[in-house]
Design a protein around this motif. Structure first.
Motif, short mmCIF file in Angstrom:
data_model
loop_
_atom_site.label_atom_id
_atom_site.label_comp_id
_atom_site.label_asym_id
_atom_site.label_seq_id
_atom_site.Cartn_x
_atom_site.Cartn_y
_atom_site.Cartn_z
N SER A 190 0.84 -1.19 0.00
CA SER A 190 0.00 0.00 0.00
C SER A 190 0.88 1.25 0.00
N ASP B 44 -9.52 -4.95 -5.39
CA ASP B 44 -8.99 -3.78 -4.68
C ASP B 44 -9.60 -2.52 -5.27
N HIS C 73 -8.19 -4.73 -1.01
CA HIS C 73 -6.91 -4.06 -0.74
C HIS C 73 -6.04 -4.89 0.20
#
Length: 207
Positions: free
Chosen positions: A49, A171, A198
């Motif tokens: 991320s 995601d 995600h």
């Protein structure tokens, strides 16, 4: 099979609070400081991320320190849908929302609908009681601002480390279009798509 160093970025976890704004390049420099302190000449770098932005900055500015690069659930620049959401989230937090309210606002974006509907999701749906006060509002917002300011699109071609891009097929924060952008921009990069949103590492831990 590996010695793993999991780093608390500045303003996070047990790292010291921040004293002012910073960039992803600054965070990459912090990672280098950790490697230096640990006596590590080079390493496989995994960025998840926002950590993927740090990893990209590190691979660009310190290529000799990166053996292989893994970019998971991440992007070269924040896409417009995610940017609109994150800017709104930042505004809500700046205007006084609690950390618990922020957790409840962001949670639906982290998992796939199927995962959220199943019984295995229940441990992730409640705000952890010990999380309050874990990170200051100011530090959280500084990290958000640094993420939104990062644009690594023009730098992808300069990344020479063998790269694996890992994406969750559902995601919504870092969709497959972002993963494709990374894969196409970094020469020789390989894309692996896993079931989940995600946090596909939670949804597909074995893979």
């Amino acid at each position: 099979h590996f010695r793993v160093l999991a780093i608390d970025l500045r303003g996070s976890g047990e790292s010291l609070p921040c004293s002012g704004p910073f960039s992803m390049q600054d965070l990459a420099g912090d990672v280098i400081d950790v490697l230096d302190a640990a006596g590590i000449e080079s390493a496989h770098i995994v960025g998840f991320s926002m950590g993927g932005l740090v990893a990209q900055a590190l691979a660009v500015e310190h290529p000799a320190r990166v053996r292989r690069l893994v970019l998971a659930a991440t992007f070269a620049t924040t896409n417009m849908q995610a940017r609109l959401f994150l800017e709104a989230v930042g505004s809500v937090y700046r205007n006084g929302a609690s950390a618990k309210q922020m957790f409840e606002l962001i949670l639906p974006w982290l998992f796939s609908p199927a995962f959220l509907s199943g019984p295995h999701a229940s441990p992730y749906l409640d705000y952890p009681e010990d999380a309050e006060g874990e990170q200051s509002r100011e530090d959280w917002l500084r990290l958000l601002d640094a993420q939104l300011a990062f644009d690594g699109l023009d730098l992808l071609a300069s990344i020479k480390a063998p790269t694996l891009v890992v994406a969750g097929e559902e995601d919504r924060l870092a969709p497959l279009t972002d993963a494709d952008q990374l894969t196409q921009g970094i020469e020789g990069a390989v894309l692996r798509v896993l079931p989940g949103g995600h946090l596909m590492n939670v949804e597909s831990p074995d893979a």
